[in-house]
Design a protein around this motif. Structure first.
Motif, PDB file in Angstrom:
ATOM      1  N   SER A  74       0.813  -1.218   0.000  1.00 40.67           N
ATOM      2  CA  SER A  74       0.000   0.000   0.000  1.00 40.67           C
ATOM      3  C   SER A  74       0.850   1.272   0.000  1.00 40.67           C
ATOM      4  N   HIS A  78       0.365   4.228  -2.649  1.00 35.82           N
ATOM      5  CA  HIS A  78       0.043   5.585  -2.214  1.00 35.82           C
ATOM      6  C   HIS A  78       1.072   6.579  -2.727  1.00 35.82           C
ATOM      7  N   TYR A 123       0.190  12.407   0.794  1.00 37.73           N
ATOM      8  CA  TYR A 123       0.629  11.097   1.286  1.00 37.73           C
ATOM      9  C   TYR A 123       0.039  10.828   2.669  1.00 37.73           C
ATOM     10  N   GLU A 126      -3.655  10.017   2.303  1.00 37.79           N
ATOM     11  CA  GLU A 126      -3.846   8.632   1.836  1.00 37.79           C
ATOM     12  C   GLU A 126      -3.643   7.632   2.964  1.00 37.79           C
ATOM     13  N   ARG A 127      -2.619   7.836   3.763  1.00 35.15           N
ATOM     14  CA  ARG A 127      -2.342   6.900   4.862  1.00 35.15           C
ATOM     15  C   ARG A 127      -3.468   6.936   5.901  1.00 35.15           C
ATOM     16  N   TYR A 130      -6.450   5.096   4.465  1.00 31.35           N
ATOM     17  CA  TYR A 130      -6.204   3.655   4.370  1.00 31.35           C
ATOM     18  C   TYR A 130      -6.627   2.937   5.652  1.00 31.35           C
TER      19      TYR A 130
END
Length: 147
Positions: A74, A78, A123, A126-127, A130
């Motif tokens: 992942s 990402h 970033y 996105e994390r 997730y």
């Protein structure tokens, strides 16, 4: 039955746009020296960036390269999404900034500044996303299917 991932991508687009717009307004203000210019550029970007971000999410969801063995981890996925989104987002910002200020150099300066700030912010965004399963039917443990 509708695809629940559409809701996820809409909410992700909204949360990212809030973060992105605040960053753009601040950078445009600092670079142009005018808070009103920063506000104008930030407001102008809201609609274009929301649409572009949603389309970017749908493309990444549809191509689903993690199933094909490419970018299975992942974090790598990402990172790749971060780079592709930044290219699209920077081009949009530079064009809008140029149109609003009448100065292409200011558009370039704002775009370059965003390369640094927005990649890091995207970033992290996105994390964070997730970790949440909102809008997903299920997520496989070995791949990053949600995007």
């Amino acid at each position: 039955m509708s695809d629940p991932s559409h809701k996820r991508h809409i909410v992700k687009a909204i949360t990212w746009r809030i973060v992105g717009t605040l960053d753009t307004m601040l950078l445009a203000w600092i670079i142009s020296g005018n808070p009103l210019t920063g506000l104008k550029i930030g407001v102008a970007e809201v609609l274009t960036k929301m649409l572009l971000y949603y389309l970017h999410e749908r493309v990444w969801f549809k191509i689903n390269i993690s199933k094909e063995g490419i970018l299975q981890e992942s974090r790598k996925r990402h990172l790749a999404k971060t780079v592709t989104w930044r290219v699209v987002g920077t081009m949009d910002t530079m064009l809008i900034s140029w149109l609003i200020t009448g100065n292409p150099w200011i558009g370039v300066q704002i775009g370059v500044a965003e390369l640094l700030t927005k990649m890091l912010l995207y970033y992290v965004h996105e994390r964070v996303w997730y970790r949440y399963h909102f809008g997903l039917q299920k997520r496989q443990n070995t791949s990053d299917n949600e995007q």
